[in-house]
Design a protein around this motif. Structure first.
Motif, PDB file in Angstrom:
ATOM      1  N   VAL A  35       0.813  -1.063   0.025  1.00  0.00           N
ATOM      2  CA  VAL A  35       0.167  -0.043  -0.028  1.00  0.00           C
ATOM      3  C   VAL A  35       0.744   1.247  -0.068  1.00  0.00           C
ATOM      4  O   VAL A  35       1.897   1.347   0.540  1.00  0.00           O
ATOM      5  CB  VAL A  35      -1.015   0.089   1.193  1.00  0.00           C
ATOM      6  N   ALA A  36       0.374   2.162  -0.701  1.00  0.00           N
ATOM      7  CA  ALA A  36       1.362   3.319  -0.761  1.00  0.00           C
ATOM      8  C   ALA A  36       0.443   4.750  -0.693  1.00  0.00           C
ATOM      9  O   ALA A  36      -0.707   4.561  -1.201  1.00  0.00           O
ATOM     10  CB  ALA A  36       2.231   3.454  -2.115  1.00  0.00           C
ATOM     11  N   ARG A  37       0.803   5.804  -0.175  1.00  0.00           N
ATOM     12  CA  ARG A  37       0.011   6.960  -0.336  1.00  0.00           C
ATOM     13  C   ARG A  37       0.831   8.169  -1.083  1.00  0.00           C
ATOM     14  O   ARG A  37       2.209   8.530  -0.692  1.00  0.00           O
ATOM     15  CB  ARG A  37      -0.292   7.557   1.038  1.00  0.00           C
ATOM     16  N   ILE A  38       0.456   8.569  -2.279  1.00  0.00           N
ATOM     17  CA  ILE A  38       1.153   9.471  -3.018  1.00  0.00           C
ATOM     18  C   ILE A  38       0.343  10.681  -3.252  1.00  0.00           C
ATOM     19  O   ILE A  38      -0.832  10.520  -3.826  1.00  0.00           O
ATOM     20  CB  ILE A  38       1.441   8.807  -4.370  1.00  0.00           C
ATOM     21  N   ASP A  39       0.556  11.736  -2.922  1.00  0.00           N
ATOM     22  CA  ASP A  39      -0.097  12.900  -3.015  1.00  0.00           C
ATOM     23  C   ASP A  39      -1.554  13.018  -2.782  1.00  0.00           C
ATOM     24  O   ASP A  39      -2.597  13.181  -3.677  1.00  0.00           O
ATOM     25  CB  ASP A  39      -0.084  13.442  -4.576  1.00  0.00           C
ATOM     26  N   GLY A  40      -1.698  12.243  -1.492  1.00  0.00           N
ATOM     27  CA  GLY A  40      -3.217  12.194  -0.977  1.00  0.00           C
ATOM     28  C   GLY A  40      -3.940  10.990  -1.658  1.00  0.00           C
ATOM     29  O   GLY A  40      -5.022  10.529  -1.260  1.00  0.00           O
ATOM     30  N   GLN A  41      -3.330  10.065  -2.776  1.00  0.00           N
ATOM     31  CA  GLN A  41      -3.952   9.141  -3.074  1.00  0.00           C
ATOM     32  C   GLN A  41      -3.654   7.957  -2.458  1.00  0.00           C
ATOM     33  O   GLN A  41      -2.110   7.667  -2.098  1.00  0.00           O
ATOM     34  CB  GLN A  41      -3.523   8.880  -4.708  1.00  0.00           C
ATOM     35  N   LEU A  42      -4.676   6.864  -1.989  1.00  0.00           N
ATOM     36  CA  LEU A  42      -4.173   5.619  -1.574  1.00  0.00           C
ATOM     37  C   LEU A  42      -4.091   4.655  -2.784  1.00  0.00           C
ATOM     38  O   LEU A  42      -5.222   4.302  -3.232  1.00  0.00           O
ATOM     39  CB  LEU A  42      -5.300   5.432  -0.461  1.00  0.00           C
ATOM     40  N   LEU A  43      -2.980   4.026  -2.760  1.00  0.00           N
ATOM     41  CA  LEU A  43      -2.625   3.080  -3.898  1.00  0.00           C
ATOM     42  C   LEU A  43      -2.419   1.759  -3.467  1.00  0.00           C
ATOM     43  O   LEU A  43      -1.888   1.493  -2.266  1.00  0.00           O
ATOM     44  CB  LEU A  43      -1.631   3.571  -4.742  1.00  0.00           C
ATOM     45  N   LYS A  46       2.791   7.711 -15.250  1.00  0.00           N
ATOM     46  CA  LYS A  46       2.170   8.916 -15.607  1.00  0.00           C
ATOM     47  C   LYS A  46       0.912   9.383 -14.560  1.00  0.00           C
ATOM     48  O   LYS A  46       0.944  10.555 -14.338  1.00  0.00           O
ATOM     49  CB  LYS A  46       1.662   8.828 -17.141  1.00  0.00           C
ATOM     50  N   ALA A  47       0.327   8.286 -14.012  1.00  0.00           N
ATOM     51  CA  ALA A  47      -0.481   8.560 -13.078  1.00  0.00           C
ATOM     52  C   ALA A  47       0.004   8.997 -11.812  1.00  0.00           C
ATOM     53  O   ALA A  47      -0.532  10.031 -11.141  1.00  0.00           O
ATOM     54  CB  ALA A  47      -1.319   7.268 -12.816  1.00  0.00           C
ATOM     55  N   LEU A  48       1.218   8.989 -11.584  1.00  0.00           N
ATOM     56  CA  LEU A  48       1.992   9.434 -10.498  1.00  0.00           C
ATOM     57  C   LEU A  48       2.885  10.775 -10.746  1.00  0.00           C
ATOM     58  O   LEU A  48       3.643  11.171 -10.110  1.00  0.00           O
ATOM     59  CB  LEU A  48       2.819   8.368  -9.852  1.00  0.00           C
ATOM     60  N   GLY A  49       2.583  11.238 -11.891  1.00  0.00           N
ATOM     61  CA  GLY A  49       3.261  12.525 -12.481  1.00  0.00           C
ATOM     62  C   GLY A  49       4.636  12.311 -13.166  1.00  0.00           C
ATOM     63  O   GLY A  49       5.216  13.349 -13.157  1.00  0.00           O
ATOM     64  N   GLY A  50       4.766  11.093 -13.695  1.00  0.00           N
ATOM     65  CA  GLY A  50       6.230  10.865 -14.206  1.00  0.00           C
ATOM     66  C   GLY A  50       5.588  11.123 -15.994  1.00  0.00           C
ATOM     67  O   GLY A  50       4.684  11.553 -16.366  1.00  0.00           O
ATOM     68  N   ASP A  51       6.800  10.562 -16.544  1.00  0.00           N
ATOM     69  CA  ASP A  51       6.843  10.596 -17.997  1.00  0.00           C
ATOM     70  C   ASP A  51       6.207   9.588 -18.870  1.00  0.00           C
ATOM     71  O   ASP A  51       5.979   9.721 -20.088  1.00  0.00           O
ATOM     72  CB  ASP A  51       8.086  11.129 -18.595  1.00  0.00           C
ATOM     73  N   PHE A  52       6.161   8.479 -18.326  1.00  0.00           N
ATOM     74  CA  PHE A  52       6.002   7.071 -18.992  1.00  0.00           C
ATOM     75  C   PHE A  52       4.815   6.565 -18.695  1.00  0.00           C
ATOM     76  O   PHE A  52       4.082   6.687 -17.457  1.00  0.00           O
ATOM     77  CB  PHE A  52       7.061   6.097 -18.913  1.00  0.00           C
ATOM     78  N   ALA A  53       4.150   5.994 -20.026  1.00  0.00           N
ATOM     79  CA  ALA A  53       2.805   5.533 -19.898  1.00  0.00           C
ATOM     80  C   ALA A  53       2.888   3.802 -18.994  1.00  0.00           C
ATOM     81  O   ALA A  53       1.948   3.221 -18.790  1.00  0.00           O
ATOM     82  CB  ALA A  53       1.950   5.262 -20.955  1.00  0.00           C
ATOM     83  N   PRO A  85      14.489   6.506  -9.156  1.00  0.00           N
ATOM     84  CA  PRO A  85      14.835   7.557  -8.542  1.00  0.00           C
ATOM     85  C   PRO A  85      13.756   8.415  -8.347  1.00  0.00           C
ATOM     86  O   PRO A  85      13.639   9.246  -7.440  1.00  0.00           O
ATOM     87  CB  PRO A  85      16.316   8.013  -9.063  1.00  0.00           C
ATOM     88  N   PHE A  86      13.113   8.746  -9.493  1.00  0.00           N
ATOM     89  CA  PHE A  86      11.721   9.603  -9.399  1.00  0.00           C
ATOM     90  C   PHE A  86      10.643   9.214  -8.398  1.00  0.00           C
ATOM     91  O   PHE A  86      10.393  10.183  -7.612  1.00  0.00           O
ATOM     92  CB  PHE A  86      11.179   9.640 -11.028  1.00  0.00           C
ATOM     93  N   ILE A  87      10.567   7.913  -8.503  1.00  0.00           N
ATOM     94  CA  ILE A  87       9.615   7.417  -7.252  1.00  0.00           C
ATOM     95  C   ILE A  87      10.222   7.542  -5.969  1.00  0.00           C
ATOM     96  O   ILE A  87       9.400   8.007  -5.166  1.00  0.00           O
ATOM     97  CB  ILE A  87       9.376   6.088  -7.705  1.00  0.00           C
ATOM     98  N   THR A  88      11.495   7.180  -5.613  1.00  0.00           N
ATOM     99  CA  THR A  88      12.157   7.246  -4.541  1.00  0.00           C
ATOM    100  C   THR A  88      11.951   8.630  -3.926  1.00  0.00           C
ATOM    101  O   THR A  88      11.789   9.010  -2.855  1.00  0.00           O
ATOM    102  CB  THR A  88      13.533   6.774  -4.435  1.00  0.00           C
ATOM    103  N   GLU A  89      12.024   9.659  -4.930  1.00  0.00           N
ATOM    104  CA  GLU A  89      11.898  11.281  -4.723  1.00  0.00           C
ATOM    105  C   GLU A  89      10.690  11.668  -4.091  1.00  0.00           C
ATOM    106  O   GLU A  89      10.432  12.127  -3.137  1.00  0.00           O
ATOM    107  CB  GLU A  89      12.637  12.087  -5.641  1.00  0.00           C
ATOM    108  N   LEU A  90       9.783  10.826  -4.928  1.00  0.00           N
ATOM    109  CA  LEU A  90       8.383  11.353  -4.817  1.00  0.00           C
ATOM    110  C   LEU A  90       7.921  10.693  -3.225  1.00  0.00           C
ATOM    111  O   LEU A  90       7.202  11.565  -2.681  1.00  0.00           O
ATOM    112  CB  LEU A  90       7.616  10.470  -5.771  1.00  0.00           C
ATOM    113  N   LEU A  91       8.524   9.530  -2.736  1.00  0.00           N
ATOM    114  CA  LEU A  91       8.318   9.121  -1.633  1.00  0.00           C
ATOM    115  C   LEU A  91       8.778   9.749  -0.242  1.00  0.00           C
ATOM    116  O   LEU A  91       8.214   9.723   0.733  1.00  0.00           O
ATOM    117  CB  LEU A  91       8.538   7.540  -1.321  1.00  0.00           C
ATOM    118  N   GLU A  92       9.735  10.445  -0.812  1.00  0.00           N
ATOM    119  CA  GLU A  92      10.229  11.208   0.507  1.00  0.00           C
ATOM    120  C   GLU A  92       9.558  12.579   0.642  1.00  0.00           C
ATOM    121  O   GLU A  92       9.902  13.186   1.858  1.00  0.00           O
ATOM    122  CB  GLU A  92      11.985  11.583   0.084  1.00  0.00           C
ATOM    123  N   LYS A  93       8.700  12.955  -0.147  1.00  0.00           N
ATOM    124  CA  LYS A  93       7.966  14.269  -0.019  1.00  0.00           C
ATOM    125  C   LYS A  93       6.992  13.909   1.494  1.00  0.00           C
ATOM    126  O   LYS A  93       6.644  12.726   1.593  1.00  0.00           O
ATOM    127  CB  LYS A  93       7.184  14.468  -1.056  1.00  0.00           C
TER     128      LYS A  93
END
Lengths: 342, 530
Positions: free
Chosen positions: A49-57, A67-74, A82-90
């Motif tokens: 389970v993960a919480r990214i920007d208020g979204q429970l996944l 892309k759904a998490l704000g990245g570039d790829f579909a 690294p993009f995700i790891t940074e995201l998780l550190e927020k």
């Protein structure tokens, strides 16, 4: 006289329990089987389970695209990016991973260590030559081996019992003919057959199961046949015939239950030989496709990378442990069904 | 009072774990004496004999075994090996398994001589021939090179005796030496032992359950019951005036005639006309010969009647019984059940006829499937032939029949339905087998040696039960047995079979009083019916 009568099977189970080594081996084996069967809950690169920007996944069930998490790829999210790891550190973002946060198939492209990497805090048993986590490979490889072995044993035992009972119960001309068929069939060079088929068809688990099943019943049918030959001449079978029971009823109710001792006793040993068969075929490159995690493929990698001891050593230990457990269980079963012991 | 005894056993106790198998047994044998130890199975008589040679494994033994004044319990294993075979010989019950099938008879006798007397091979062989000749085996020069399977049962037992006597032992222990043999052969073996015993002057220790044999053959007799030696004395004295209650009970276990007179109008139930059964025997690679197990047997059985079929092993009596049950296909002749032919019946009608004709077999340990409960065993035929019964009716019927054969709560047997065969004794198992047959309410029962595997006192009870069932239900029995005493007690008419032929047939008492054929006379003489 005890108040409750134990059936012969219950008495055998009581004798089995008395063999501590076999008893505990059985439980350890069952535990290993359960863990590996639920391998996705033990070792997975996607968080539970993960919480990214208020979204429970729940990525383990439904991995969103990057892309759904704000990245570039579909493409589905790579949680080691690294993009995700940074995201998780927020602040406010988090992810809960399973016990071992790696899957058997994913390569960690973002690690600094060159594969095969030695054990580290990140990869507890290191990585293999393609940078995949060794622990994950072992768990998933074990799952493939053990379920393949179970299936092969089930199919082989079923065919063996059917053939053995036909030969043993009816005897005479049927027995004579089928025995010759068995002899001829047993003389077919199995390995060449496998090599030829591996060359013609795309190797897969199902194909291997079919091919190996074609021979795996031979040994068992002999034992079942011998038991049937012995049991069918016993007086309770004669009495059952005098009662007017049909052949099928006699086989099912009288002869078969009394002929199963060698079958049950042999099951663990058949399992271990099935595991070894799959492992050696994989080692030779004749087995499952490269994408399927397998213990034989790990051994092959270990041979190619002898300096990377963390590949070959744990694989070897796992195989040996499995063989030992199955042997102990088999020994205990043999003792339990030995009628000469009280 | 004679000099010191040859064998002097004092306070012998043998335990397996917590169970005491031999309990404080003391007796002695003098040189040249014949002592019998009798008892039923489980009385510890065989263990007593084996303990003398210290051949009992995994047991704790206490007491003393004096042999020529020395205590064998103090001997080392090496000393015992010197003694076994040379000073004390032994003959076992089953001559087929007591001889090694891989060596010739001569080799095995010679081995004893080489081992104990250091004879060279040639001399040992020559002695083996003499010994075999002495035991009355025809053409011993030829037979010395035979393997055990080439000899008949009686010849094998003779070879065993030759082997046991090779070193002229001072004591010969015979553990049921004639139990596995036919009666006429039994008589010959006993005569041989008697003759050799007098010639060599050895002492004989006889382990047996056969009281007849004891009475004719031995000087003294000891009676064992559940590990204890309850009585010992001169044979005649013990037989004419038994002191212990158990001995009296044992002596009283001779089958009493329980036959009821037959109604003169009784119809014919089963009829066999010129029944022939043969088996193909492989004679070469591609050829086979016919072995005729039953040659032309005709019989008829009336309602309520017992027809005894007697004969020695291999006479075809069991094959005939199986042929009458349509469990064995015929090579000629016909079998009728009432008006219907049974031997070539189709499946459906055959199943209907099976209900009217049931079987009880010899071995109570092999005739019940060990993985089924008694309730399942007895109820199986019922669910097949009367599937319309409700659960309660089914169970009530099974319980009623178990009660009838003496296995119910009234008899102290609780929860019989849920119990497994291994929890019952031999006699009780035979009762279960009878219940399985009778629950279908058949008209005919084929009894194939139903009491041969049972002890004398249990045999009595089972025979009484069979007689009672016959009377109550008007059953007809085909009673197959080698035991003439049992047949005389149970049968209205007797058929004597030999090598597949019916030798003689007639009313039981008339035949026993005045047998017409020489073979029947031999059989009756060998059985020593008092």
């Amino acid at each position: 006289m005890s108040a409750v009568s134990l059936s012969p099977l219950q008495r055998a189970w009581a004798r089995f329990q008395r063999n501590r080594l076999g008893y505990w081996s059985l439980w350890i084996f069952v535990a290993m089987l359960l863990v590996s069967t639920g391998a996705e809950l033990f070792s997975n690169d996607k968080p539970v389970v993960a919480r990214i920007d208020g979204q429970l996944l729940f990525p383990i069930l439904n991995n969103p695209s990057e892309k759904a998490l704000g990245g570039d790829f579909a493409t589905p999210t790579d949680w080691k990016d690294p993009f995700i790891t940074e995201l998780l550190e927020k602040p406010g973002n988090w992810a809960v991973t399973v016990f071992n946060p790696h899957s058997a198939l994913s390569t960690d492209y973002f690690t600094k260590a060159a594969p095969p990497a030695p054990p580290s805090a990140k990869n507890w048993l290191g990585t293999d030559s393609k940078g995949r986590d060794m622990l994950a490979r072992l768990v998933y490889g074990f799952r493939v081996s053990i379920w393949f072995a179970l299936a092969l044993t089930l199919v082989g035992t079923t065919i063996g019992i059917i053939m053995g009972s036909i030969m043993g119960y009816f005897g005479g001309r049927i027995d004579l003919t089928l025995q010759r068929v068995v002899e001829i069939w047993g003389a077919v060079p199995e390995l060449y057959f496998l090599i030829i088929f591996a060359a013609i068809f795309e190797p897969s688990l199902a194909l291997l199961l079919v091919l190996l099943s074609m021979w795996s019943w031979l040994g068992l049918s002999d034992y079942v046949r011998a038991e049937f030959l012995r049991n069918r001449s016993l007086e309770y079978v004669k009495a059952a015939r005098a009662l007017g029971l049909s052949n099928l009823q006699i086989i099912r109710r009288h002869v078969l239950p009394n002929s199963l001792t060698p079958v049950i006793t042999f099951i663990p040993f058949r399992m271990s030989s099935a595991i070894l068969a799959l492992t050696s075929l994989d080692f030779l490159g004749l087995g499952v496709p490269a994408s399927v995690p397998s213990l034989g493929e790990l051994l092959l990698q270990g041979k190619a990378n002898l300096d990377a001891w963390w590949i070959i050593f744990p694989t070897f230990v796992l195989l040996t442990l499995t063989m030992l457990l199955l042997t102990f269980i088999g020994d205990a079963l043999r003792d339990a069904f030995d009628t000469r012991k009280s | 009072m004679r000099s010191t005894p040859l064998l002097d056993i004092a306070h012998l106790t043998v335990r397996f774990g917590a169970t005491t198998v031999v309990d404080d047994v003391s007796f002695s044998i003098h040189a040249g004496e014949k002592l019998a130890i009798v008892g039923e199975s489980g009385s510890g008589k065989s263990i007593t004999a084996l303990s003398i040679l210290r051949l009992v494994d995994a047991a704790t033994t206490s007491g003393s075994i004096g042999f020529e004044g020395k205590d064998l319990c103090q001997y080392s294993e090496e000393q015992m090996q010197v003694l076994r075979g040379a000073q004390i010989g032994m003959i076992f019950q089953e001559p087929m398994t007591a001889l090694n099938p891989l060596y010739t008879v001569g080799h095995q006798i010679g081995e004893v001589l080489e081992l104990h007397e250091g004879l060279p091979k040639k001399a040992a062989r020559a002695r083996a021939v003499t010994l075999l000749a002495r035991t009355g085996i025809p053409s011993p020069e030829l037979r010395v090179d035979f393997y055990p399977h080439q000899l008949s049962g009686g010849q094998r037992q003779r070879a065993m005796i030759a082997m046991a006597l090779a070193c002229r032992p001072k004591l010969l222990i015979c553990d049921e030496p004639t139990t596995a043999l036919d009666v006429t052969v039994q008589a010959q073996i006993l005569a041989l032992l008697d003759e050799l015993q007098r010639e060599i002057g050895m002492a004989l220790l006889f382990i047996t359950h056969d009281l007849n044999l004891v009475r004719r053959f031995t000087d003294r007799v000891g009676v064992m019951e559940r590990g204890k030696l309850v009585e010992i004395g001169a044979t005649e004295a013990v037989f004419s005036d038994p002191q212990h209650a158990y001995t009296r009970r044992l002596l009283a276990t001779r089958p009493e005639r329980v036959v009821q007179a037959l109604a003169p109008t009784a119809e014919v139930l089963v009829q066999g006309r010129e029944v022939r059964v043969s088996f193909a025997q492989a004679a070469g690679w591609f050829s086979s010969t016919q072995f005729h197990a039953v040659k032309n047997a005709s019989l008829s059985l009336h309602r309520g009647e017992t027809l005894g079929i007697v004969g020695e092993s291999g006479s075809g009596k069991t094959t005939l019984g199986m042929a009458l049950l349509a469990l064995q296909s015929l090579s000629g002749g016909q079998v009728f059940m009432g008006q219907q032919r049974i031997d070539n019946a189709e499946r459906g009608p055959l199943r209907q006829m099976r209900k009217r004709m049931q079987v009880v077999l010899q071995d109570p340990f092999a005739s019940l499937s060990p993985r089924m409960t008694v309730g399942q065993i007895v109820g199986e035929g019922l669910s097949l032939h009367q599937p319309e019964l409700s659960r309660e009716e089914h169970q009530r019927k099974v319980l009623a029949i178990l009660d009838e054969v003496g296995l119910s709560e009234k008899n102290g047997q609780f929860g019989v339905l849920q119990r497994y065969p291994h929890e019952f004794s031999g006699g009780q198992r035979q009762r279960i087998a009878i219940a399985r047959a009778v629950v279908l309410e058949p008209e005919v029962l084929v009894l194939d040696e139903p009491t041969s595997a049972l002890d004398a006192s249990v045999q009595q009870q089972v025979l009484a039960l069979l007689a009672e069932l016959q009377q109550r239900r008007g059953l007809s029995y085909i009673f197959i047995s080698h035991d003439l005493a049992v047949i005389r007690a149970m049968a209205h008419r007797v058929m004597v079979m030999k090598d597949g032929d019916v030798v003689e047939e007639g009313e039981t008492l008339a035949m026993f009083a005045a047998p017409q054929q020489a073979y029947t006379r031999d059989l009756i003489a060998a059985a020593h019916l008092a």
